[in-house]
Each structure stands twice: as C-alpha cells, then as structure tokens.
Design an enzyme around this catalytic site. Sequence first.
Site, PDB file in Angstrom:
ATOM      1  CB  CYS A  52      -0.927  -0.004   1.452  1.00 64.26           C
ATOM      2  SG  CYS A  52      -2.165  -1.401   1.207  1.00 64.26           S
ATOM      3  CG  HIS A  65      -2.823   3.449   2.718  1.00 64.55           C
ATOM      4  ND1 HIS A  65      -3.684   3.324   1.565  1.00 64.55           N
ATOM      5  CD2 HIS A  65      -2.923   2.211   3.220  1.00 64.55           C
ATOM      6  CE1 HIS A  65      -3.884   1.711   1.492  1.00 64.55           C
ATOM      7  NE2 HIS A  65      -3.585   1.322   2.719  1.00 64.55           N
ATOM      8  CG  ASN A 119      -6.697  -0.867   1.927  1.00 67.08           C
ATOM      9  OD1 ASN A 119      -5.966  -0.266   1.038  1.00 67.08           O
ATOM     10  ND2 ASN A 119      -5.880  -1.309   2.868  1.00 67.08           N
TER      11      ASN A 119
END
Length: 328
Positions: free
Chosen positions: A115, A255, A285
Amino acid sequence: MKLQNVGILGVGSALPTKIVTNFDLEKIVNTSDEWIRTRTGISERRIVAGSQTTSDLAAEAARAAVEAAGCTIAEIDLILVATISPDTIMPSTACFVQEKLGAKNAAAFDLSAGCTGFVYGLAVGCSFVRSGMYKRVLVIGAEVMSKFLDWTDRNTCVLFGDGAGAVLLGPAEEPGFLSFKLHADGSMGDLLITPAGGARLPASKETVAARQHYIKMVSGNETFKFAVRVMGEVVQQALDEAGLVKEELDFLIPHQANLRIIEAARKRFNLPPDRVVVNINRYGNMSAASIPVALDEAVKNGRIKRGHLLGFVGFGAGLTWGAVIMRY
C-alpha cells in the site's frame, strides 16, 4: 550538476462503476454493516466487473492525468505502475498500460511496495526527472484487489476496493517535491501476505485447496499499532528534512486503510480534521491507488489548489512505509 526541480503536471483517476455496499456483503459473509463501519469506517467500495483488469483502470487514470497536464501520450518517457494486483506475474502491468495508451516512446516497469507503492513510486519517478534522464514520467497506483480476496474471510474481504490514480511528473520552475522518507522492515513481512503463487510456494493443487493465493492478514492488531506509530513519525521525518513544521501543511493525504488508523494517527500528529483528506467510507482500502485517487478528488473539487503544501503518507505489506512533502 544542478538537479532539476520536479512537480506534478496533472492528476487523474479511474474507478469501477459497480458499488458493493456493506449490506451486499452481509449476504455473502458473516458480517454486518455496523460491524464493518465501526471497525473500519467503510460503507461501500468499488469492484470491477467481468474481465476488467488493473491495466484497464491504470490506463484510464493515466489518460486523465496526461490530459489534465495538457501533454500528449507521445511525450511520456516512462510509465511506472505501483501495484500488488498485477495483470500477470510477467510481463509487467506497466507494459500492458503502455500498449493501451499507445505510448511507444515510453519505458515501463512495475513497482511492488504494498500500500506504500504510490509513495515509493513518486520517489522513483521524481528521481528520474530530477536527474534529467526523463522529462515526463507517469506514476500510477492501480489495484484490482477484488480478484485476490477470499470472499469467505470477513477479516479481509470487507476492507478492500478497486481503483487507480495517476500523476504525470515533469520539470518545474519552482521545487515541487521537497522531501521523501522511505522505510521497510522485512521481519514483519508475514503480517500481510499472499502466501502462494511465487517461487516460495508455486501454484499447486495443495496451495489452491488451502486458499493460499488470497491476501492474508495475520494480525490486524499488530498492523494497527504499527500503522498508528509510523504514520506520524515518518511525516515528521519528511517535514524535518524539508525544513518545515506541521503547522505549514495545508493537507495530509494518508493511505486509506482504516478510518480508526487515520484518526488515531491524526490525533497523535495533532492535525485538525479539516486538513486531512479522507474518502475511505466510499472506496475502502485501494492499496497503492488510495492516495492518488484521494489527491485527484481533492484537486477536482477545488479543495487542493496550486501552491498548497501537501503531505502523502502510506504504510503496507513488506512491511513498508513512507512519506512525501511537496508543494503542489
């Protein structure tokens, strides 16, 4: 040799049209809207339909970024795709994107940093432009996480969504990117992992039967504590390197992994809510795509404007983490 100033010339994003709500997930896995929202902040996410791939979303986001920059596809020198959900193990997703764009003059490769991939990608892309090796570099964060999820595992399948975001980097008159701080700790690599499909566990009847080709989160609590700690720390490191203080930040774009993580990190870093960009409730996500999609939305709705001081911060599989400070 004097190094070239580098800035973001244009931004773009691409999202699937199919929306999967928490109520939809209630029908296929043992969960509830209330359970998901209170633990993650997610209400819905976008999921690709049919044969749509990571490179499809990446190419769409890239075209939007190039158009926003007022450039042409022929001017692109390099395509860098940050992803953990590639079209194939080989060749790279970036090569598929190159073909779909018709970017015949561009080199292309993928980058895998979980990520944190987009943050890592910005550092790599900026270095190419800063050195003078390339002038126009596409950095794309793109994921089709839905095809790597175990839809019987409520601890992971409720978290992720699909999407892509892109920026076109190029020379700038004034410094755009001011600092980068990148970190990794491979000793925690098994906390977030897709166990099989690589050289360690090649595909076999046994790995498929054991569902080892799906994303596994071994310890959500350990990941949570790690993320809360490092997000504020690495942003402060990047600010220190740039000679700035957090009060000068106009916006932090973290993030989008979990609203509780974002909120805990925000409070620990002592930033007011209106200076943190959050869209996890609508998209979940999206791994490497989450930061560039949030950036594109904030630019398009007028929240982020030229001249604003921005911070990007990510964490993910590896474990990796990093931050960028830039003047947009």
